[in-house]
Design an enzyme around this catalytic site. Structure first.
Site, PDB file in Angstrom:
ATOM      1  N   LYS A 282      -8.349   1.260   3.641  1.00  0.00           N
ATOM      2  CA  LYS A 282      -8.039  -0.535   3.535  1.00  0.00           C
ATOM      3  C   LYS A 282      -6.947  -0.545   4.997  1.00  0.00           C
ATOM      4  O   LYS A 282      -5.686   1.030   4.894  1.00  0.00           O
ATOM      5  CB  LYS A 282      -7.504  -0.889   2.159  1.00  0.00           C
ATOM      6  CG  LYS A 282      -7.007  -0.393   1.746  1.00  0.00           C
ATOM      7  CD  LYS A 282      -6.938   0.040   0.150  1.00  0.00           C
ATOM      8  CE  LYS A 282      -5.909   1.204  -1.016  1.00  0.00           C
ATOM      9  NZ  LYS A 282      -5.977   0.681  -2.660  1.00  0.00           N
TER      10      LYS A 282
ATOM     11  N   ASN B  66       1.527  -3.893  -5.966  1.00  0.00           N
ATOM     12  CA  ASN B  66       2.254  -5.445  -5.120  1.00  0.00           C
ATOM     13  C   ASN B  66       3.395  -6.306  -5.795  1.00  0.00           C
ATOM     14  O   ASN B  66       3.690  -6.507  -7.089  1.00  0.00           O
ATOM     15  CB  ASN B  66       0.555  -6.771  -5.724  1.00  0.00           C
ATOM     16  CG  ASN B  66      -0.242  -6.421  -5.588  1.00  0.00           C
ATOM     17  OD1 ASN B  66      -0.934  -6.753  -4.915  1.00  0.00           O
ATOM     18  ND2 ASN B  66      -0.888  -5.453  -6.589  1.00  0.00           N
TER      19      ASN B  66
ATOM     20  N   ASP C 108      -1.831  -2.380  -9.435  1.00  0.00           N
ATOM     21  CA  ASP C 108      -3.062  -2.093  -9.552  1.00  0.00           C
ATOM     22  C   ASP C 108      -3.714  -1.152  -9.690  1.00  0.00           C
ATOM     23  O   ASP C 108      -3.076   0.155  -9.054  1.00  0.00           O
ATOM     24  CB  ASP C 108      -3.771  -2.420  -8.218  1.00  0.00           C
ATOM     25  CG  ASP C 108      -3.525  -4.227  -7.827  1.00  0.00           C
ATOM     26  OD1 ASP C 108      -3.660  -5.380  -8.868  1.00  0.00           O
ATOM     27  OD2 ASP C 108      -3.774  -4.472  -6.252  1.00  0.00           O
TER      28      ASP C 108
ATOM     29  N   ARG D 274      -4.820  -4.981 -12.921  1.00  0.00           N
ATOM     30  CA  ARG D 274      -3.721  -6.183 -12.930  1.00  0.00           C
ATOM     31  C   ARG D 274      -2.965  -5.838 -13.870  1.00  0.00           C
ATOM     32  O   ARG D 274      -3.262  -6.113 -14.943  1.00  0.00           O
ATOM     33  CB  ARG D 274      -4.141  -7.262 -12.217  1.00  0.00           C
ATOM     34  CG  ARG D 274      -3.014  -8.340 -12.292  1.00  0.00           C
ATOM     35  CD  ARG D 274      -1.652  -7.466 -11.132  1.00  0.00           C
ATOM     36  NE  ARG D 274      -2.446  -7.293  -9.886  1.00  0.00           N
ATOM     37  CZ  ARG D 274      -2.267  -8.363  -9.121  1.00  0.00           C
ATOM     38  NH1 ARG D 274      -1.947  -9.072  -9.177  1.00  0.00           N
ATOM     39  NH2 ARG D 274      -2.722  -7.943  -7.747  1.00  0.00           N
TER      40      ARG D 274
ATOM     41  N   ARG E 123     -15.386  -4.385  -4.611  1.00  0.00           N
ATOM     42  CA  ARG E 123     -13.864  -4.811  -4.650  1.00  0.00           C
ATOM     43  C   ARG E 123     -13.587  -6.298  -6.176  1.00  0.00           C
ATOM     44  O   ARG E 123     -15.255  -6.672  -6.194  1.00  0.00           O
ATOM     45  CB  ARG E 123     -13.260  -6.008  -3.839  1.00  0.00           C
ATOM     46  CG  ARG E 123     -13.404  -5.485  -2.100  1.00  0.00           C
ATOM     47  CD  ARG E 123     -13.447  -6.289  -0.961  1.00  0.00           C
ATOM     48  NE  ARG E 123     -14.479  -6.893  -0.922  1.00  0.00           N
ATOM     49  CZ  ARG E 123     -14.046  -8.050  -0.631  1.00  0.00           C
ATOM     50  NH1 ARG E 123     -13.895  -8.127   0.984  1.00  0.00           N
ATOM     51  NH2 ARG E 123     -15.608  -8.828   0.125  1.00  0.00           N
TER      52      ARG E 123
ATOM     53  N   LYS F 260       0.626  -1.178   0.238  1.00  0.00           N
ATOM     54  CA  LYS F 260       0.360  -0.132  -0.228  1.00  0.00           C
ATOM     55  C   LYS F 260       0.995   1.072   0.059  1.00  0.00           C
ATOM     56  O   LYS F 260       0.618   2.154  -1.001  1.00  0.00           O
ATOM     57  CB  LYS F 260      -0.679   0.061   1.223  1.00  0.00           C
ATOM     58  CG  LYS F 260      -1.792  -1.333   1.390  1.00  0.00           C
ATOM     59  CD  LYS F 260      -2.696  -1.338   0.446  1.00  0.00           C
ATOM     60  CE  LYS F 260      -3.580  -2.538   0.334  1.00  0.00           C
ATOM     61  NZ  LYS F 260      -3.472  -3.982   0.896  1.00  0.00           N
TER      62      LYS F 260
ATOM     63  N   GLU G 162      -2.097   0.391  -5.782  1.00  0.00           N
ATOM     64  CA  GLU G 162      -1.514  -0.964  -4.500  1.00  0.00           C
ATOM     65  C   GLU G 162      -0.177  -1.256  -5.787  1.00  0.00           C
ATOM     66  O   GLU G 162       0.065  -1.472  -7.231  1.00  0.00           O
ATOM     67  CB  GLU G 162      -2.025  -1.791  -4.834  1.00  0.00           C
ATOM     68  CG  GLU G 162      -2.715  -1.326  -3.312  1.00  0.00           C
ATOM     69  CD  GLU G 162      -3.715  -2.775  -2.805  1.00  0.00           C
ATOM     70  OE1 GLU G 162      -3.137  -3.748  -2.409  1.00  0.00           O
ATOM     71  OE2 GLU G 162      -4.416  -2.293  -1.845  1.00  0.00           O
TER      72      GLU G 162
ATOM     73  N   ARG H  22     -10.507  -7.276 -13.769  1.00  0.00           N
ATOM     74  CA  ARG H  22     -11.133  -7.920 -12.912  1.00  0.00           C
ATOM     75  C   ARG H  22     -12.016  -6.985 -12.290  1.00  0.00           C
ATOM     76  O   ARG H  22     -12.008  -5.769 -11.562  1.00  0.00           O
ATOM     77  CB  ARG H  22     -10.406  -8.271 -11.311  1.00  0.00           C
ATOM     78  CG  ARG H  22      -8.990  -8.625 -11.846  1.00  0.00           C
ATOM     79  CD  ARG H  22      -8.090  -8.916 -11.081  1.00  0.00           C
ATOM     80  NE  ARG H  22      -7.764  -7.397 -10.455  1.00  0.00           N
ATOM     81  CZ  ARG H  22      -6.404  -6.906  -9.226  1.00  0.00           C
ATOM     82  NH1 ARG H  22      -5.713  -8.273  -8.624  1.00  0.00           N
ATOM     83  NH2 ARG H  22      -6.295  -6.131  -8.879  1.00  0.00           N
TER      84      ARG H  22
END
Length: 319
Positions: A162, A284, A274, A212, A234, A126, A282, A226
């Site tokens: 979050k 990842n 993301d 993604r 989400r 994050k 984000e 997604r």
């Protein structure tokens, strides 16, 4: 040339053959004649300044059963392996961080580690995005509920909150200024102001999907959307999000250009971004997923490009 690749990961019996990115890395490496080894976090240890792994050589297949061990395991210095893939799924908790510290003891002149352990410690998935202010939406990190409420008002009455250590969409809430549960939600996610959380402006484009984007060595490799269910905010696949084919846009490439120097500096070679609308939300780094889904949507073979990259790094070390 055949190499020895070690994979630090979750138990092989828990692997989802049609979804797991680590699995296709292993499958691709095996198909090229490389030896692959399995180990978990607990299998890493040190004697003085030298790190070791208790690892088992294995094979994987899409058949059932999808793996088998070829030996009972051996104890090897990390330099026994030509490359080590750090692919343990989140959370990045204390055992995970200790494992990165042990991996940092590997001689980088002899063993290539993907991703670089020090980079993994630096890059909270994050908070790392805060290094790229031109890529992210308005964002706040705080412990304090009144500050969160003020930020919510500034963002037009809707925001996403979050936890900083969350993963897979866990603990992510869409909150609104008119919601009578607002105070209770913010108290809950901050654990009564004892834990910092991230708040971001709500991006309406999430209804079209949370992208993604797989990035290798700073360059976009492939992506998918997604798309969340009608009753969800989400897009995560395990909460019902649907994978949809998507192009790599010029904005995606611009975001990659912003990130590339820092990713290279930190040794974060394989990451999953993301992106919602035009915004990075984000970065990842622990065990980015999505390769198999993108492969199916684009009739691609992203894992081959990743293994090409690892082979090239190993070959450079051997010169």
């Amino acid at each position: 040339m055949a190499y020895k690749f070690a994979f630090v990961m979750d138990p092989l019996e828990k692997v989802l053959v049609d979804k797991d990115t680590t699995f296709v890395f292993m499958l691709e490496a095996l198909g090229r004649g490389h030896q692959i080894y399995f180990l978990g976090l607990r299998d890493l240890y040190a004697r003085g300044p030298q790190a070791f792994a208790h690892a088992r050589r294995c094979e994987v297949t899409r058949a059932n059963p999808h793996f088998r061990f070829l030996d009972d395991g051996g104890d090897y210095p990390l330099e026994h392996f030509d490359a080590v893939f750090m692919r343990k799924d989140p959370p990045a908790d204390a055992p995970y961080l200790y494992a990165t510290m042990l991996l940092s003891l590997a001689d980088i002149r002899r063993t290539f580690v993907l991703n670089k352990p020090s980079g993994l410690r630096e890059a909270n998935e994050k908070l790392y995005a805060l290094n790229f202010p031109d890529a992210i939406p308005p964002t706040l990190v705080t412990y304090e509920v009144p500050i969160l409420k003020k930020f919510l008002s500034e963002q037009g009455g809707e925001m996403i909150v979050k936890p900083l250590d969350g993963h897979g969409g866990a603990g992510v809430f869409l909150v609104g200024q008119k919601d009578r549960n607002l105070g209770a939600i913010l108290e809950s996610v901050t654990q009564y102001e004892t834990q910092p959380i991230m708040a971001q402006r709500y991006i309406p484009e999430i209804r079209n999907g949370d992208k993604r984007l797989i990035v290798l060595n700073g360059e976009p490799l492939g992506c998918m959307l997604r798309v969340p269910r009608e009753d969800e905010h989400r897009g995560n696949i395990h909460v019902g999000g649907t994978c949809v084919k998507a192009p790599v846009t010029e904005r995606d490439r611009a975001i990659c250009r912003m990130l590339k120097p820092r990713l290279e500096r930190d040794g974060l070679y394989f990451v999953g971004l993301d992106i919602i609308g035009d915004y990075l939300t984000e970065v990842n780094v622990t065990s980015p997923t999505g390769v198999q889904e993108i492969d199916r949507l684009d009739h691609a073979n992203l894992e081959a490009t990743v293994i090409d990259f690892v082979e090239s790094r190993v070959a450079t070390l051997m010169r």
